[in-house]
Design a protein around this motif. Sequence first.
Motif, PDB file in Angstrom:
ATOM      1  N   UNK A  71      34.464  28.230   8.578  1.00 12.28           N
ATOM      2  CA  UNK A  71      33.803  26.972   8.552  1.00 12.28           C
ATOM      3  C   UNK A  71      32.495  27.362   9.587  1.00 12.28           C
ATOM      4  N   UNK A  72      31.351  27.099   8.938  1.00  9.46           N
ATOM      5  CA  UNK A  72      30.142  27.293   9.355  1.00  9.46           C
ATOM      6  C   UNK A  72      29.865  26.278  10.585  1.00  9.46           C
ATOM      7  N   UNK A  73      30.536  25.023  10.250  1.00  8.33           N
ATOM      8  CA  UNK A  73      30.380  24.205  11.587  1.00  8.33           C
ATOM      9  C   UNK A  73      31.110  24.393  12.990  1.00  8.33           C
ATOM     10  N   UNK A  74      32.307  25.139  12.766  1.00 11.60           N
ATOM     11  CA  UNK A  74      32.744  25.575  13.926  1.00 11.60           C
ATOM     12  C   UNK A  74      32.146  26.782  14.492  1.00 11.60           C
ATOM     13  N   UNK A  75      31.412  27.552  13.819  1.00  9.08           N
ATOM     14  CA  UNK A  75      30.542  28.755  14.209  1.00  9.08           C
ATOM     15  C   UNK A  75      29.227  28.024  14.950  1.00  9.08           C
ATOM     16  N   UNK A  76      28.761  27.024  14.261  1.00 10.40           N
ATOM     17  CA  UNK A  76      27.836  26.199  14.829  1.00 10.40           C
ATOM     18  C   UNK A  76      28.104  25.967  16.198  1.00 10.40           C
ATOM     19  N   UNK A  77      29.190  25.284  16.463  1.00  8.38           N
ATOM     20  CA  UNK A  77      29.864  24.521  17.910  1.00  8.38           C
ATOM     21  C   UNK A  77      30.060  25.639  18.631  1.00  8.38           C
ATOM     22  N   UNK A  78      30.487  26.799  18.237  1.00  8.70           N
ATOM     23  CA  UNK A  78      30.717  27.725  19.158  1.00  8.70           C
ATOM     24  C   UNK A  78      29.233  28.185  19.693  1.00  8.70           C
ATOM     25  N   UNK A  79      28.347  28.345  18.897  1.00  3.63           N
ATOM     26  CA  UNK A  79      26.956  28.742  19.270  1.00  3.63           C
ATOM     27  C   UNK A  79      26.262  27.843  20.201  1.00  3.63           C
ATOM     28  N   UNK A  80      26.403  26.533  19.952  1.00 10.16           N
ATOM     29  CA  UNK A  80      25.935  25.493  20.967  1.00 10.16           C
ATOM     30  C   UNK A  80      26.909  25.388  22.199  1.00 10.16           C
ATOM     31  N   UNK A  81      28.176  25.641  22.359  1.00  9.81           N
ATOM     32  CA  UNK A  81      28.847  25.181  23.254  1.00  9.81           C
ATOM     33  C   UNK A  81      29.396  26.464  24.332  1.00  9.81           C
ATOM     34  N   UNK A  82      30.264  26.044  25.244  1.00  8.15           N
ATOM     35  CA  UNK A  82      30.658  26.855  26.345  1.00  8.15           C
ATOM     36  C   UNK A  82      31.281  28.170  25.899  1.00  8.15           C
ATOM     37  N   UNK A 129      18.051  36.408  10.156  1.00  8.53           N
ATOM     38  CA  UNK A 129      19.345  36.507  10.695  1.00  8.53           C
ATOM     39  C   UNK A 129      19.827  35.205  11.085  1.00  8.53           C
ATOM     40  N   UNK A 130      18.888  34.275  11.542  1.00  8.70           N
ATOM     41  CA  UNK A 130      19.101  32.901  12.061  1.00  8.70           C
ATOM     42  C   UNK A 130      19.268  31.843  11.062  1.00  8.70           C
ATOM     43  N   UNK A 131      18.703  32.049  10.008  1.00  9.73           N
ATOM     44  CA  UNK A 131      18.763  30.869   8.946  1.00  9.73           C
ATOM     45  C   UNK A 131      19.701  31.045   7.712  1.00  9.73           C
ATOM     46  N   UNK A 132      20.200  32.358   7.535  1.00  8.32           N
ATOM     47  CA  UNK A 132      20.885  32.563   6.238  1.00  8.32           C
ATOM     48  C   UNK A 132      22.526  32.501   6.511  1.00  8.32           C
ATOM     49  N   UNK A 133      22.985  32.018   7.597  1.00  7.08           N
ATOM     50  CA  UNK A 133      24.449  31.924   7.745  1.00  7.08           C
ATOM     51  C   UNK A 133      25.177  31.512   6.793  1.00  7.08           C
ATOM     52  N   UNK A 134      24.806  30.198   6.305  1.00 12.89           N
ATOM     53  CA  UNK A 134      25.423  29.187   5.404  1.00 12.89           C
ATOM     54  C   UNK A 134      25.562  30.043   4.057  1.00 12.89           C
TER      55      UNK A 134
END
Length: 192
Positions: A128-139, A112-117
């Motif tokens: 944009x996978x980068x935007x999703x990652x930023x959401x995951x790591x941010x507020x 579940x956690x490694x196949x997003x891309x």
Amino acid sequence: QAESRCANLSPPPAAPVELSLFYESLCPACRSFLVHQLFPAWLLLPDGVFNVTLVPYGNAQERNVSGKWQFQCQHGPEECLGNMIETCLMHEAEDFGTYFRVIFCLESGSSVTKNLEACLQVHAPQLDGGRIAACVQGDVGAALMHRNAQITEALDPPHEYVPWILINGKHTDELQAQAEASLLGLICHLYQ
């Protein structure tokens, strides 16, 4: 004259069946329900027959540490990450059809956690996978997960296990059993 003009009018469409799924990203029974019942029913039924709300949180717990939300999940930190990825994906995609295909890909795959891309490439290359990652790591991700926690904690009756399924806003053992045995049959029975 009125009759001849009204004869062609079709009756108004029925209200869709509303299904809410409270689940955890790494819970085996949740994954099974989503992959084997919910996704096939959604693919097979025409638009407007049922609406789905996904709430990835389940049996997690949250606490506020110096003004920041922290989460503990039943299946450990990886599940918290999976819940957060799926929550941020829903936030970024907005369109249910887009994010549900990606969530199906994640939940039916090896990780579940490694196949997003890979899942994004196949089902939602516009995201944009980068935007999703930023959401995951941010507020934003923490705020979204806090909202999932509040929605889950507000369940009445409170959830006792996951997956916890609401049909038209109600949970009963019978509805849960019917949904898990044959969701397609249940929706077709309820859709008037």
